[in-house]
Design an enzyme around this catalytic site. Structure first.
Site, PDB file in Angstrom:
ATOM      1  N   GLU A 173      -1.785  11.816   2.418  1.00  0.00           N
ATOM      2  CA  GLU A 173      -2.533  12.947   1.857  1.00  0.00           C
ATOM      3  C   GLU A 173      -3.638  13.385   2.820  1.00  0.00           C
ATOM      4  O   GLU A 173      -3.973  14.562   2.895  1.00  0.00           O
ATOM      5  CB  GLU A 173      -3.075  12.566   0.468  1.00  0.00           C
ATOM      6  CG  GLU A 173      -1.935  12.514  -0.548  1.00  0.00           C
ATOM      7  CD  GLU A 173      -2.114  11.517  -1.677  1.00  0.00           C
ATOM      8  OE1 GLU A 173      -3.236  11.044  -1.910  1.00  0.00           O
ATOM      9  OE2 GLU A 173      -1.091  11.193  -2.324  1.00  0.00           O
ATOM     10  N   HIS A 206      -3.726   7.777   5.269  1.00  0.00           N
ATOM     11  CA  HIS A 206      -2.875   8.083   4.116  1.00  0.00           C
ATOM     12  C   HIS A 206      -2.209   9.447   4.316  1.00  0.00           C
ATOM     13  O   HIS A 206      -2.809  10.363   4.881  1.00  0.00           O
ATOM     14  CB  HIS A 206      -3.700   8.077   2.822  1.00  0.00           C
ATOM     15  CG  HIS A 206      -2.839   8.071   1.603  1.00  0.00           C
ATOM     16  ND1 HIS A 206      -2.256   9.221   1.118  1.00  0.00           N
ATOM     17  CD2 HIS A 206      -2.433   7.064   0.804  1.00  0.00           C
ATOM     18  CE1 HIS A 206      -1.526   8.908   0.057  1.00  0.00           C
ATOM     19  NE2 HIS A 206      -1.610   7.610  -0.153  1.00  0.00           N
ATOM     20  N   GLU A 253       4.624   4.168   3.336  1.00  0.00           N
ATOM     21  CA  GLU A 253       4.694   5.036   2.157  1.00  0.00           C
ATOM     22  C   GLU A 253       5.525   6.277   2.478  1.00  0.00           C
ATOM     23  O   GLU A 253       5.011   7.225   3.087  1.00  0.00           O
ATOM     24  CB  GLU A 253       3.287   5.474   1.741  1.00  0.00           C
ATOM     25  CG  GLU A 253       2.365   4.335   1.359  1.00  0.00           C
ATOM     26  CD  GLU A 253       1.220   4.823   0.474  1.00  0.00           C
ATOM     27  OE1 GLU A 253       1.119   4.334  -0.656  1.00  0.00           O
ATOM     28  OE2 GLU A 253       0.464   5.705   0.899  1.00  0.00           O
ATOM     29  N   GLY A 278       3.850   9.784  -5.779  1.00  0.00           N
ATOM     30  CA  GLY A 278       3.498  10.590  -6.932  1.00  0.00           C
ATOM     31  C   GLY A 278       4.655  11.402  -7.498  1.00  0.00           C
ATOM     32  O   GLY A 278       4.455  12.303  -8.302  1.00  0.00           O
ATOM     33  N   ASN A 293      -4.827   2.314  -5.082  1.00  0.00           N
ATOM     34  CA  ASN A 293      -5.475   3.484  -4.487  1.00  0.00           C
ATOM     35  C   ASN A 293      -5.712   4.476  -5.614  1.00  0.00           C
ATOM     36  O   ASN A 293      -4.777   5.140  -6.063  1.00  0.00           O
ATOM     37  CB  ASN A 293      -4.557   4.071  -3.398  1.00  0.00           C
ATOM     38  CG  ASN A 293      -5.117   5.354  -2.806  1.00  0.00           C
ATOM     39  OD1 ASN A 293      -6.244   5.739  -3.094  1.00  0.00           O
ATOM     40  ND2 ASN A 293      -4.324   6.010  -1.971  1.00  0.00           N
ATOM     41  N   SER A 326       5.384   5.498  -5.882  1.00  0.00           N
ATOM     42  CA  SER A 326       5.918   5.348  -7.242  1.00  0.00           C
ATOM     43  C   SER A 326       6.280   3.902  -7.576  1.00  0.00           C
ATOM     44  O   SER A 326       7.253   3.634  -8.279  1.00  0.00           O
ATOM     45  CB  SER A 326       7.118   6.277  -7.453  1.00  0.00           C
ATOM     46  OG  SER A 326       6.723   7.631  -7.295  1.00  0.00           O
ATOM     47  N   LYS A 335      -7.280   7.181  -5.555  1.00  0.00           N
ATOM     48  CA  LYS A 335      -7.312   8.574  -5.093  1.00  0.00           C
ATOM     49  C   LYS A 335      -8.496   9.304  -5.743  1.00  0.00           C
ATOM     50  O   LYS A 335      -9.524   8.672  -5.999  1.00  0.00           O
ATOM     51  CB  LYS A 335      -5.967   9.260  -5.356  1.00  0.00           C
ATOM     52  CG  LYS A 335      -4.809   8.452  -4.758  1.00  0.00           C
ATOM     53  CD  LYS A 335      -3.489   9.174  -4.745  1.00  0.00           C
ATOM     54  CE  LYS A 335      -2.420   8.274  -4.131  1.00  0.00           C
ATOM     55  NZ  LYS A 335      -1.117   8.958  -4.018  1.00  0.00           N
TER      56      LYS A 335
HETATM   57  P1  13P Z   1       1.976   6.658  -6.318  1.00  0.00           P
HETATM   58  O1  13P Z   1       2.058   5.187  -6.636  1.00  0.00           O
HETATM   59  O2  13P Z   1       1.230   7.454  -7.337  1.00  0.00           O
HETATM   60  O3  13P Z   1       3.301   7.229  -5.954  1.00  0.00           O
HETATM   61  O4  13P Z   1       1.068   6.753  -4.978  1.00  0.00           O
HETATM   62  C1  13P Z   1       1.363   5.955  -3.912  1.00  0.00           C
HETATM   63  C2  13P Z   1       0.270   6.088  -2.921  1.00  0.00           C
HETATM   64  O5  13P Z   1       0.114   7.128  -2.294  1.00  0.00           O
HETATM   65  C3  13P Z   1      -0.638   4.963  -2.744  1.00  0.00           C
HETATM   66  O6  13P Z   1      -1.462   5.139  -1.639  1.00  0.00           O
END
Ligand code: 13P
Length: 251
Positions: A97, A95, A167, A173, A9, A213, A11
């Site tokens: 976010e 997601h 997640e 992150g 992803n 992560s 982002k």
């Molecule tokens: P990270 O791997 O940067 O923690 O992000 C995970 C994520 O949100 C994947 O959709």
């Protein structure tokens, strides 16, 4: 045997030209790797050009969201047919976010899940709890509500075509990964909810990714867990070697 599914992803990262370059690197690194279904989700802006890079390779194209309507006056949105037309096969939905910053609700996610399934694409249904929810003893309630919401009205036959991504919000992150045990326990719970909603056969067939992560250094431990069937990778997917490092860590 459940499929191992690893999706990058990206982002809101990478310009179009940077995306094309990274996609080329991923394709090169993924050549001959058959341990997992491999996918990458660039921005909408870069998706069509990345599609050209991925054509005929073992790397699938995903996008990070979609709108549920067919077309029309929905400023800023992209439809499933538009995504399908350029070769998108998987769609990340719900997601954290999107939930956190853009007010996405379980009801809206459900509409998108239904639409993506109608189009014959694979929804990656994201669920996960905040640290406050986990510490407040609400983990199971939160995940159950999110799953029930996302799968409302979805038939068992259609649910079988989905992928779930667990997640934990506190691991995204942050560099803090859930321990192998935390992720395994939670994902076993997620599978038990799918069993309650549908059947044991359905629950056993759906791939459940871990995300948060995840990187080459911790992927082997996570992917060796019974109920972890791949990963949704953020930061580490922005580097082809690291991303493929996660894929190659699959047992
Ligand atoms: P990270 O791997 O940067 O923690 O992000 C995970 C994520 O949100 C994947 O959709």
């Amino acid at each position: 045997m459940r499929k191992i599914v690893v999706c990058g992803n990206w982002k809101m990262n990478k310009t179009v030209s940077e995306s094309v370059q990274l996609a080329k690197e991923v394709v090169a690194a993924a050549q001959g790797v058959d341990k997992a279904v491999i996918a990458i989700a660039p921005t909408f802006l870069a998706a069509a050009k990345v599609a050209d890079v991925l054509a005929g390779t073992n790397v699938k194209l995903a996008v990070q969201d979609i709108h549920f309507a067919d077309q029309g006056a929905f400023t800023g949105k992209v439809s499933v047919d538009m995504a399908k037309d350029i070769g998108v096969e998987m769609v990340i939905l719900g997601h954290s976010e999107q939930r956190q910053y853009f007010g996405e609700t379980d009801e809206l996610i459900n509409k998108k899940v239904v639409k993506v399934l109608e189009a014959g694409l694979t929804p990656i249904v994201c669920i996960g709890e905040t640290l406050e929810e986990r510490e407040g003893g609400k983990l199971e309630d939160v995940l159950t509500t999110q799953l029930k919401g996302a799968y409302a009205g979805v038939s068992e036959a259609d649910a079988a075509k989905t992928v779930v991504a667990y997640e934990p919000v506190w691991a995204i992150g942050t560099g803090v990964t859930a321990t192998d045990e935390q992720a395994q326990d939670t994902q076993a719970y997620v599978r038990s909810v799918l069993k309650d909603l549908y059947s044991e056969a359905l629950a056993e067939s759906v791939s459940i990714q871990y995300g948060g992560s995840m990187k080459p250094g911790n992927a082997a431990g996570l992917l060796s867990q019974t109920d972890i069937d791949g990963g949704l990778i953020g930061g580490a997917s922005l580097d082809a070697e690291m991303f493929l490092g996660v894929v190659k860590a699959a047992p």
